[in-house]
Design an enzyme around this catalytic site. Structure first.
Site, PDB file in Angstrom:
ATOM      1  N   SER A 125       1.069  -1.130  -0.012  1.00  0.00           N
ATOM      2  CA  SER A 125       0.045   0.006  -0.112  1.00  0.00           C
ATOM      3  C   SER A 125       0.579   1.226  -0.074  1.00  0.00           C
ATOM      4  O   SER A 125       2.076   1.090   0.440  1.00  0.00           O
ATOM      5  CB  SER A 125      -0.844  -0.169   1.139  1.00  0.00           C
ATOM      6  OG  SER A 125      -1.318   1.285   1.513  1.00  0.00           O
ATOM      7  N   TYR A 149      -0.970  -0.361  10.051  1.00  0.00           N
ATOM      8  CA  TYR A 149      -1.114  -0.995   8.803  1.00  0.00           C
ATOM      9  C   TYR A 149      -0.052  -0.782   7.757  1.00  0.00           C
ATOM     10  O   TYR A 149       0.696  -1.798   7.265  1.00  0.00           O
ATOM     11  CB  TYR A 149      -2.365  -0.372   8.184  1.00  0.00           C
ATOM     12  CG  TYR A 149      -2.763  -0.758   6.697  1.00  0.00           C
ATOM     13  CD1 TYR A 149      -3.369  -2.080   6.589  1.00  0.00           C
ATOM     14  CD2 TYR A 149      -2.434   0.008   5.515  1.00  0.00           C
ATOM     15  CE1 TYR A 149      -3.732  -2.461   4.968  1.00  0.00           C
ATOM     16  CE2 TYR A 149      -2.932  -0.382   4.176  1.00  0.00           C
ATOM     17  CZ  TYR A 149      -3.323  -1.564   4.203  1.00  0.00           C
ATOM     18  OH  TYR A 149      -3.926  -1.997   2.900  1.00  0.00           O
ATOM     19  N   LYS A 153       2.641  -3.624   6.238  1.00  0.00           N
ATOM     20  CA  LYS A 153       2.821  -3.763   4.998  1.00  0.00           C
ATOM     21  C   LYS A 153       4.397  -3.497   4.309  1.00  0.00           C
ATOM     22  O   LYS A 153       5.160  -4.206   3.527  1.00  0.00           O
ATOM     23  CB  LYS A 153       2.176  -2.678   4.051  1.00  0.00           C
ATOM     24  CG  LYS A 153       0.800  -2.930   4.177  1.00  0.00           C
ATOM     25  CD  LYS A 153       0.280  -4.109   3.347  1.00  0.00           C
ATOM     26  CE  LYS A 153      -1.125  -4.383   3.106  1.00  0.00           C
ATOM     27  NZ  LYS A 153      -1.617  -5.646   2.625  1.00  0.00           N
TER      28      LYS A 153
END
Ligand SMILES: NC(=O)c1ccc[n+]([C@@H]2O[C@H](COP(=O)([O-])OP(=O)(O)OC[C@H]3O[C@@H](n4cnc5c(N)ncnc54)[C@H](O)[C@@H]3O)[C@@H](O)[C@H]2O)c1
Length: 326
Positions: A125, A149, A153
């Site tokens: 992402s 998050y 990633k």
């Protein structure tokens, strides 16, 4: 050709299975088998000519990935994750699924034996980047995520590169833009409003805009994202060298650009359904997000963005609303 999709019940997973069914082949080889894996029961795509196996499996449980590797898929598309808002709200769950899930999978491939070396496509992402940013973020910009998050990633990207370097698998990491218009019900992603302010008015329903119209961001349609995944599954990885992770091309647009495109597609009545309700917590999160990228490297490798924001709306109407509005 045997392809496994993990996270196959999700938005991109189900669309990728459908697209592979339409294509019927990958890199000139007939797709004979699809194994669709998710923590909730996935659905087999209509019309798939080969064998579709549906597996319910929680990838965050140690040992679960090993059982998946028994069938030695040629290509593994790893999409299973929880979204940014949920990973921020539940620290342990985010690390268990987004990081440990990827790690167990990579380990299971490494330990499968018999010189097994599948292609692995990992969806990262743009949340791996954190402010302060240059105006356009280039391919060499440092990874400094500002969310759990994004951190999960970024670690996944490093693992993917190292396992590829060691020859355990042949990995390609693609940093997806924010997918817009996300179909279905709103999810827990902080970015949800970018889709909500288009999707709901196109259905004749109200939507809330929690940020200023000047907010700028980086977008791809679900259709473009699926093409990125398919291209990553087919690409000649010798062209990547040791840099296995790529920022995907996108459309840079402000909320105002989105609203202007909505007006062109659906008129002033649709725009009038957007209600401005500033939300400081969302504004704070968005302020740390990247806005625009220079994606020369991915473009030179054949990854293609949508043509315009009008196209993003057209794709939603075609793929989710039978071409029209309700
Ligand atoms: N949609 C976006 O805007 C966007 C942007 C950047 C990156 N991504 C990444 O792309 C991937 C797919 O995104 P999406 O929008 O389709 O997400 P999604 O939430 O629709 O799908 C994810 C799927 O993963 C499954 N899953 C969750 N935990 C699991 C577990 N422990 N074991 C097995 N399956 C599990 C879920 O049930 C779900 O079906 C994700 O990795 C996401 O982080 C998405």
């Amino acid at each position: 050709m045997h392809i496994m999709i993990i996270g196959a019940a999700g938005m991109l997973g189900s669309k990728t299975a459908k697209r592979l069914t339409q294509k019927g082949q990958l890199s000139g080889k007939r797709i004979e088998r699809l194994t669709l894996v998710d923590v909730v029961e996935p659905t087999a795509p209509d019309g798939f000519a080969g064998t579709a196996d549906l597996r319910v499996c929680d990838l965050s449980v140690e040992g679960a990935a090993a059982s998946l590797m028994a069938e030695r898929p040629d290509i593994i598309i790893h999409l299973a994750a929880i979204v940014s808002g949920e990973a921020e709200a539940d620290f342990a769950k985010g690390y268990a699924i987004n990081l440990d899930g990827a790690r167990w999978l990579f380990e299971a491939i490494r330990l499968a034996g018999d010189a097994y070396c599948p292609r692995v496509v990992f969806t990262s992402s743009i949340a791996v980047f954190g402010a302060p940013f240059p105006d356009r973020i280039g391919d060499d910009f440092i990874l400094t995520p500002l969310t759990s998050y994004g951190t999960q990633k970024a670690i996944g990207e490093l693992l993917l590169a190292d396992y590829s370097r060691r020859g355990f698998f042949d990995g390609v990491g693609i940093r997806l833009p924010t997918i817009c218009i996300r179909p279905g019900a709103p999810n827990r992603a902080a970015s949800g409003f970018f889709s909500n302010i288009l999707r709901e008015p196109l259905k004749g329903e109200d939507a809330i805009l929690p940020v200023e119209e000047t907010v700028r961001h980086w977008f791809a349609s679900p259709r473009a994202a699926v093409e990125f995944i398919v291209h990553a599954a087919e690409i000649d990885t010798r062209l990547l060298g040791s840099r296995r992770n790529l920022t995907m091309p996108g459309i840079c647009a402000t909320v105002r650009d989105e609203i202007d495109a909505l007006r062109r597609a659906a008129g002033d009545g649709a725009v009038a359904l957007i209600r401005v309700a500033p939300d400081e917590s969302i504004q704070r999160i968005i302020a740390g997000w990247p806005q625009e990228f220079d994606t020369k490297r991915a473009e030179s490798l054949g990854f293609c963005a949508d043509a315009s924001f009008d196209d993003i709306i057209r794709i939603h109407l075609e793929d989710e609303m039978q071409g029209g509005r309700s």
